[in-house]
Design an enzyme around this catalytic site. Structure first.
Site, short mmCIF file in Angstrom:
data_model
loop_
_atom_site.label_atom_id
_atom_site.label_comp_id
_atom_site.label_asym_id
_atom_site.label_seq_id
_atom_site.Cartn_x
_atom_site.Cartn_y
_atom_site.Cartn_z
CG HIS A 342 -2.04 1.02 1.09
ND1 HIS A 342 -2.07 2.16 1.86
CD2 HIS A 342 -3.14 1.07 0.30
CE1 HIS A 342 -3.14 2.87 1.55
NE2 HIS A 342 -3.82 2.23 0.60
CB CYS A 343 4.01 2.07 1.77
SG CYS A 343 3.49 1.65 3.44
#
Length: 357
Positions: A342-343
Site C-alpha cells: 500500500h505504501c
C-alpha cells in the site's frame, strides 16, 4: 494549468472528495526502488518482489511507473520484460526521486459526483525529516503536469498512508502520526478535521492513538487498520500478550468497536492477525503487517512474509472482498525498508480529467 491556493474555492466548494480505494481506478502510480543504502543492501531482492507487484497490478489496470535515472529505467525494463505483453499498459516516466513510497509523497486524487478527477498536492517531508525528501515532494506537480490537471496546493504536510476513507464521509487516522510536531506544529485534531473536510470530503474524522512499534511513519493508519467497504473495518491484532504491539492494537480494537459512521451506525470490525514471527532489520524491529494491502480493479494484493499467519491473513481478507481476486505476494525483502504494497502504490480514480471549468 491552474494552481488553487487555500484562499481559492476548496475541493469541497466545487463538489470534490477523495473516493475510496475500492472505487474504479484509471491507473496505479508507482516509483521504482533505486537506493541500495535505503534498503540496507537488499535492493536486488526488493526489486524482484517489486517487479512481481508491478506485474500483478498490470494484469488488472494500467501502471504509471516513475523511474529516477537511466539505471533504474534499464533495471525496470530488464526485470519486467516486454512491457507490451502485459494485459494493461505499463508506462515509464523519468522523474527525480528520493525513494519508493508514492502513497505518501504522491498526490491524493479527488473526484466529484459527475466523475471529474483532480488532485491535491500536500507537502511531504519524509515523515518529519527522517530521510531525504526534496525530489519526492515534487512528484505531485509532475503528475499534475503530465495529466494537465488544475489542482490544489496545500501548505500542510500530509501523507496518504496516514488517512483511510470509507467513501461515505468518514476518515480514520492516528494521533501518533498527525499530531507529531515535525509535521504541522500547532495543528490540533479540530484543525485537521476542518482541513480534511474542505480538501478531501471527510465529514467525520475518527482517531486511534497509535500504530506499530518502530514504524518510521510514526504509526500510519494503513499499516494497522483499513476500511474494506463503507461499514467494515479490518484491524490488526497481536496474539502474543508480551508483544509491545499487543496493548496498542487491543486499545485500537476496543475504540473501533465504539465508533460509528456519520449516521450513528456502528462499524463491522474484523480482526486481522499480525505476523507471528518477530522480524529484525538493520535498525531494529521491522513492522510487518497484512493490513498494508492494496485494492485495485478486481483484485487485492496482500503482503506475505513467509510467516505462520500468512495463510490465516488471506482467509480473513478474502470474504471481505467479494468479486475481487485476493492475491498474496512476498514482501519479505520490501519490509526491510519499513513499508509494503500500500505504501508503494497510489490510485488514480477512473473519471474525466478536470479542465478547471
Amino acid at each position: 494549468m491552474r494552481h488553487f491556493s487555500p484562499s481559492d474555492p476548496t475541493p469541497r466548494d466545487l463538489g470534490f472528495a477523495m473516493p475510496p480505494e475500492w472505487a474504479a481506478h484509471a491507473a496505479t502510480w508507482m516509483s521504482w526502488p533505486a537506493n541500495d543504502d535505503l534498503w540496507f543492501g537488499h535492493l536486488a531482492g526488493v526489486r524482484e518482489e517489486y517487479a512481481e507487484l508491478v506485474r500483478t497490478i498490470a494484469r488488472f489496470e494500467p501502471v504509471e511507473l516513475l523511474v529516477r535515472d537511466e539505471e533504474s529505467e534499464a533495471d525496470a525494463r530488464k526485470r519486467l520484460g516486454d512491457l507490451a505483453a502485459f494485459a494493461f499498459p505499463v508506462t515509464l516516466h523519468r522523474v527525480p526521486l528520493d525513494d519508493v513510497w508514492v502513497r505518501d509523497n504522491g498526490p491524493i486524487f479527488v473526484r466529484d459526483a459527475g466523475g471529474r478527477v483532480s488532485l491535491v498536492n500536500w507537502r511531504f517531508n519524509a515523515w518529519g525529516g527522517k530521510f531525504e525528501w526534496q525530489h519526492d515532494d515534487r512528484v505531485p506537480e509532475y503528475v499534475a503536469a503530465h495529466l494537465r490537471l488544475p489542482h490544489w496546493d496545500r501548505p500542510e504536510v500530509l501523507e496518504g498512508g496516514g488517512l483511510e476513507v470509507n467513501g461515505a464521509g468518514v476518515g480514520l487516522t492516528t494521533r501518533s502520526c498527525l499530531l507529531t510536531p515535525t509535521r504541522n506544529p500547532g495543528l490540533t485534531e479540530l484543525d485537521y478535521a476542518g482541513r480534511l473536510r474542505e480538501t478531501l470530503g471527510v465529514e467525520k474524522l475518527l482517531w486511534l492513538d497509535g500504530g506499530l512499534e518502530n514504524d518510521h511513519t510514526d504509526g500510519h493508519i494503513d499499516t494497522i487498520t483499513r476500511f474494506t467497504d463503507e461499514q467494515t473495518v479490518v484491524t490488526s491484532v497481536a496474539g502474543d500478550e508480551a508483544d509491545a504491539n499487543h496493548p496498542v492494537m487491543a486499545k485500537n480494537l476496543a475504540e473501533l468497536r465504539g465508533m460509528t459512521d456519520r449516521h450513528g451506525q456502528p462499524f463491522r470490525v474484523v480482526e486481522l492477525p499480525l505476523p507471528a514471527t518477530r522480524l529484525e532489520g538493520a535498525e531494529g524491529r521491522l513492522p510487518p503487517t497484512y493490513a498494508n494491502f492494496y485494492i485495485g480493479n478486481g483484485f487485492v494484493v496482500v503482503p506475505l512474509y513467509g510467516d505462520p499467519n500468512d495463510a490465516r491473513a488471506l482467509e480473513v481478507l478474502r470474504p471481505l472482498f467479494p468479486g475481487r481476486e485476493v492475491i498474496g505476494l512476498s514482501s519479505r525483502k520490501i519490509i526491510e525498508g519499513g513499508g509494503s504494497f500500500h505504501c508503494m502504490t497510489q490510485q488514480q480514480p477512473a473519471g474525466t480529467l478536470w479542465t478547471g471549468e
